[in-house]
Every structure is written in C-alpha cells, then in structure tokens.
Design a protein around this motif. Structure first.
Motif, PDB file in Angstrom:
ATOM      1  N   ALA A 128       0.829  -1.209   0.000  1.00  0.00           N
ATOM      2  CA  ALA A 128       0.000   0.000   0.000  1.00  0.00           C
ATOM      3  C   ALA A 128       0.865   1.262   0.000  1.00  0.00           C
ATOM      4  O   ALA A 128       0.373   2.349  -0.311  1.00  0.00           O
ATOM      5  N   GLN A 147      -5.380  -1.775  -1.341  1.00  0.00           N
ATOM      6  CA  GLN A 147      -5.990  -0.645  -0.653  1.00  0.00           C
ATOM      7  C   GLN A 147      -7.288  -1.056   0.032  1.00  0.00           C
ATOM      8  O   GLN A 147      -7.587  -0.589   1.145  1.00  0.00           O
ATOM      9  N   TRP A 165      -6.833  -2.468   3.375  1.00  0.00           N
ATOM     10  CA  TRP A 165      -6.605  -1.426   4.385  1.00  0.00           C
ATOM     11  C   TRP A 165      -7.879  -0.642   4.693  1.00  0.00           C
ATOM     12  O   TRP A 165      -7.860   0.274   5.531  1.00  0.00           O
ATOM     13  N   ASN A 177      -9.409   1.177   2.383  1.00  0.00           N
ATOM     14  CA  ASN A 177      -9.418   2.367   1.527  1.00  0.00           C
ATOM     15  C   ASN A 177     -10.127   2.064   0.214  1.00  0.00           C
ATOM     16  O   ASN A 177      -9.935   1.013  -0.382  1.00  0.00           O
ATOM     17  N   TYR A 212     -17.756   8.782   4.371  1.00  0.00           N
ATOM     18  CA  TYR A 212     -17.393   9.983   5.133  1.00  0.00           C
ATOM     19  C   TYR A 212     -18.648  10.700   5.629  1.00  0.00           C
ATOM     20  O   TYR A 212     -18.713  11.166   6.769  1.00  0.00           O
ATOM     21  N   SER A 246     -12.892   9.326  -0.268  1.00  0.00           N
ATOM     22  CA  SER A 246     -12.394   7.973  -0.023  1.00  0.00           C
ATOM     23  C   SER A 246     -13.011   7.431   1.252  1.00  0.00           C
ATOM     24  O   SER A 246     -13.486   8.176   2.112  1.00  0.00           O
ATOM     25  N   SER A 247     -12.985   6.114   1.382  1.00  0.00           N
ATOM     26  CA  SER A 247     -13.638   5.457   2.516  1.00  0.00           C
ATOM     27  C   SER A 247     -12.650   4.992   3.573  1.00  0.00           C
ATOM     28  O   SER A 247     -12.988   4.167   4.414  1.00  0.00           O
ATOM     29  N   GLY A 248     -11.439   5.500   3.544  1.00  0.00           N
ATOM     30  CA  GLY A 248     -10.421   5.062   4.491  1.00  0.00           C
ATOM     31  C   GLY A 248     -10.601   5.659   5.870  1.00  0.00           C
ATOM     32  O   GLY A 248     -11.644   6.242   6.202  1.00  0.00           O
ATOM     33  N   TYR A 249      -9.576   5.520   6.684  1.00  0.00           N
ATOM     34  CA  TYR A 249      -9.620   6.024   8.054  1.00  0.00           C
ATOM     35  C   TYR A 249      -9.855   7.527   8.043  1.00  0.00           C
ATOM     36  O   TYR A 249      -9.105   8.286   7.427  1.00  0.00           O
ATOM     37  N   SER A 269      -7.453  10.493   8.976  1.00  0.00           N
ATOM     38  CA  SER A 269      -6.378  10.863   8.057  1.00  0.00           C
ATOM     39  C   SER A 269      -6.786  11.964   7.080  1.00  0.00           C
ATOM     40  O   SER A 269      -5.934  12.445   6.324  1.00  0.00           O
ATOM     41  N   LYS A 270      -8.054  12.349   7.062  1.00  0.00           N
ATOM     42  CA  LYS A 270      -8.513  13.327   6.072  1.00  0.00           C
ATOM     43  C   LYS A 270      -7.685  14.612   6.089  1.00  0.00           C
ATOM     44  O   LYS A 270      -7.259  15.085   5.024  1.00  0.00           O
ATOM     45  N   LEU A 273      -4.393  14.002   4.445  1.00  0.00           N
ATOM     46  CA  LEU A 273      -4.507  13.774   3.009  1.00  0.00           C
ATOM     47  C   LEU A 273      -4.747  15.067   2.246  1.00  0.00           C
ATOM     48  O   LEU A 273      -4.481  15.145   1.036  1.00  0.00           O
TER      49      LEU A 273
END
Length: 388
Positions: free
Chosen positions: A93, A260, A263, A265, A273, A330-333, A336-337, A340
């Motif tokens: 990743a 991804q 993870w 993501n 979000y 994005s659908s990640g953690y 972290s926005k 990013l």
C-alpha cells in the motif's frame, strides 16, 4: 484561464527575467519562515512529550506509517500484518520513493532508515517551501508567496511535514512540477510528476495538472511540440509503473486496488465519510467532532471555490480538485482526512493574497497565532491519537 506567468498582485513586475531573478533572491525569506514555524512546532512537541513522558523522536520517526516505510527500506516488499479484525495488511500500500531514499541515505551515512526519513522530510520541506513560494510569487508577488509558504507550514496538521512520512517529499515534487508546468518546461514537469507518482497514489493529480496545462497551451498556440508531448507521456509513468508492478507480483491487474481495500481504503464518492459525520452528530460532546468535520469540509470547499473565483491557472485547479476529491471521497480512516489534504496547498492562495493586502503587523499577528496553534495541536495530536 491563464497558465503562464502573470500576477494580480501589486508589488512586483509582471514578467521577464528580472522578476524571476527577484523571486530566486527573495525565496530565502520563505524558506526561513517555513523553518521558523516548523522549529516552533518541534520545540513544543519536545516539551509536550517530556511532560507526557513520551519520546518526541520516536513519535516523529518510528510510529504509524513511518514503521512501514522503514520495513520496506530494510527488507523490501515482503511484509504483511494481520489486523485484530482479520484483515491482512500489505506493505504494498506504500509507494516506494521514500523508502528507496531512506535506504540510499542509510547506506552512505550513519543514520538508520527512520532517521534518514526525518532528514529527507526536513530537506523536502525546504524544497516544498521554495517551490511553493515561486508559484505564489509568479501569480501574486513576493508577500503572497511568502504568506502561502508560512500558512502551509502553520496548518493544524503541519507537524506531519516534519515526520518521516511521505507528505513533505510529495509536496516538494508536486510544487516544483506545477511551477515547471506554469513555465511550460514540459520535460522537467513530466519527470517531477513521475517521481511524485512514485511517492503517493495522488501523484496522478500532478500528471493530470501537466496534461491540463499542455492542453491549454496547445489550444492557445495550435501546436503540440515534441517536448510537450514527451513530458505528458513521462508524467504518469511513476504511478503506473508501481501499480503495474503490484499487479504482476499479485497476479491481477487490479491488485493495487485490492491492497488498498484490505486497508479499508476505496473511493465511494464520500458516502462513508458522510455517514461518519452523521454518526458524530448525535450526543454531546461527540457532536462537537461532527460539527468540526462539517466546518472543516465546508471550509475546504469554500477555499476551492475561492481558487476558482480567483482564476487560478487551470493546472493548479485540476491538481487541487483531484487531491480534494481523493481525500474527501475515499472510505479510508477518517482521522487521516486532514493529512490527506496537506498536499492541496493552492487552497491557501486566496488567504495568502488577502493577508498580503493588509498591514504587515496585522498579517504577522495572524500568522503567529496560527503557528502557535499548529504547534500546540501537533504536539497534543502526536501524543494522542496521532496521524495514522
């Protein structure tokens, strides 16, 4: 929308070699301002960590993503980790340029990969400040360029710029690539965009910015030169090459997306979000977090609208728009926005331009408050949940 030199500010000549020479001479002020803000952040982190009985050096170089980069630098791409929920997390990743540089620095110096990462981020931060200043100077003059750099150094998550993370390296490559695009130096821009693509997945935003600039220039001149075409072809090679390599290693052309997804993501248009924000609007004091997320997202969108109204060059708008879309949709953690969004430095140009038009003392006061707030927030953040 304009792509080449020119500015709407009031303190510099519009173009020519004299203006470029002036920018190069005066860039040291932006680098010094960046260094001062980041030094304040590191000082507060050191003091806060001492009181909190933690190790500031470890927080900067040997936690969270830093550890993954170090593992790649030391052992290559062979490591996986099984998370408590059963997900198998792969080091694929993480894009390779930072660990390659860490490995190279460690090979020729007494530094380990983690400390090499700190050194690389420190130097890259200076390079990012320099490139950012040149963009701001070209568009709006010296004060706007200086303030752009200072504001970027003083964003709440600015401490990431001093960590063994890839953000500072990526922004340095992106800023100089965008500056090259604005100057129609297509091969230079393509090479830098390709390196940015080896640093983070969002590196494709830099390639897209080059394509946008090339399209505008080709339409204006009705000519596509060999250098323009070469730069446009080189630009995506870094990101595309790494993604194809992951596909070959894992036996599927879409394997990087699978990595991804492991993870957590993915790109869902912001649905996850939005659900996350709604979930934080019920109850007190959790609702404060939801309100803060709404306010922060609205502020980012307003800033992008201001960039459009300011008629920023199309390459900057394309680059910033893609960075924002990948960060917010994005659908990640979700913690972290803010990190990013750190590469989206053109969002700060409208604020920098506005501050450049007020008295120096007032602008300096605003910057000082922001720098202190960033230092305190960064220290508490790293000693708390941290930037995963």
């Amino acid at each position: 929308m304009r792509v080449g030199p020119g500015r709407t500010g009031h303190d510099e000549p519009a173009d020519g070699s004299l203006a470029q020479a002036s920018a190069l001479r005066r860039a040291w002020t932006a680098v010094a301002a960046f260094a001062a803000v980041r030094a304040l952040g590191l000082l507060v982190l050191a003091l806060w960590s001492r009181v909190n009985d933690s190790d500031a050096h470890e927080l900067l170089s040997a936690r969270w993503d830093s550890l993954w980069y170090v593992r790649v630098a030391e052992s290559g791409y062979d490591f996986t980790l099984t998370a408590p929920d059963g997900r198998v997390l792969s080091d694929m990743a993480f894009f390779p340029l930072l660990p390659w540089l860490e490995q190279a620095v460690a090979a020729v110096s007494p530094l380990g990969p983690g400390d090499a990462g700190l050194l690389i981020s420190g130097l890259a931060g200076v390079a990012a400040a320099w490139g950012m200043y040149l963009i701001g100077h070209q568009l709006h003059g010296h004060r706007a360029g200086l303030l752009l750099v200072t504001l970027w150094a003083a964003v709440p998550v600015g401490i990431v710029e001093s960590m063994a993370y890839s953000e500072a390296l990526f922004v340095a490559l992106a800023a100089w690539a965008l500056y090259a695009v604005l100057g129609h130096r297509w091969i230079e821009a393509g090479l830098l965009a390709s390196l940015a693509g080896l640093t983070r997945p969002v590196g494709l935003a830099v390639a897209a910015a080059l394509w946008a600039g090339a399209a505008v220039e080709a339409r204006r001149t009705r000519h596509v030169g060999a250098r323009m075409l070469t730069g446009a072809m080189i630009a995506p090679l870094g990101a595309a090459g790494y993604i194809l390599w992951v596909g070959l290693r894992r036996g599927s052309p879409l394997a990087y997306l699978d990595v991804q997804a492991e993870w957590g993501n993915g790109f869902d248009g912001g649905l996850a979000y939005g659900k996350f924000i709604v979930a934080h609007l019920g109850g007190w004091p959790v609702a404060l977090a939801g309100i803060g997320l709404i306010a922060g997202t609205a502020l980012a969108l307003w800033a992008y609208g201001a960039c459009v109204r300011q008629r920023q060059p199309l390459p900057l708008l394309v680059y910033t728009g893609i960075v924002m879309a990948l960060a917010l949709c994005s659908s990640g953690y979700f913690g972290s926005k803010p990190r990013l969004l750190l590469p989206a430095f053109p969002l700060l140009l409208p604020v920098a331009l506005a501050l450049s038009r007020v008295r120096v003392a007032r602008a300096a006061g605003v910057v000082a408050v922001l720098a202190l707030g960033s230092a305190v927030y960064g220290a508490s953040w790293l000693n708390g949940s941290g930037p995963p």
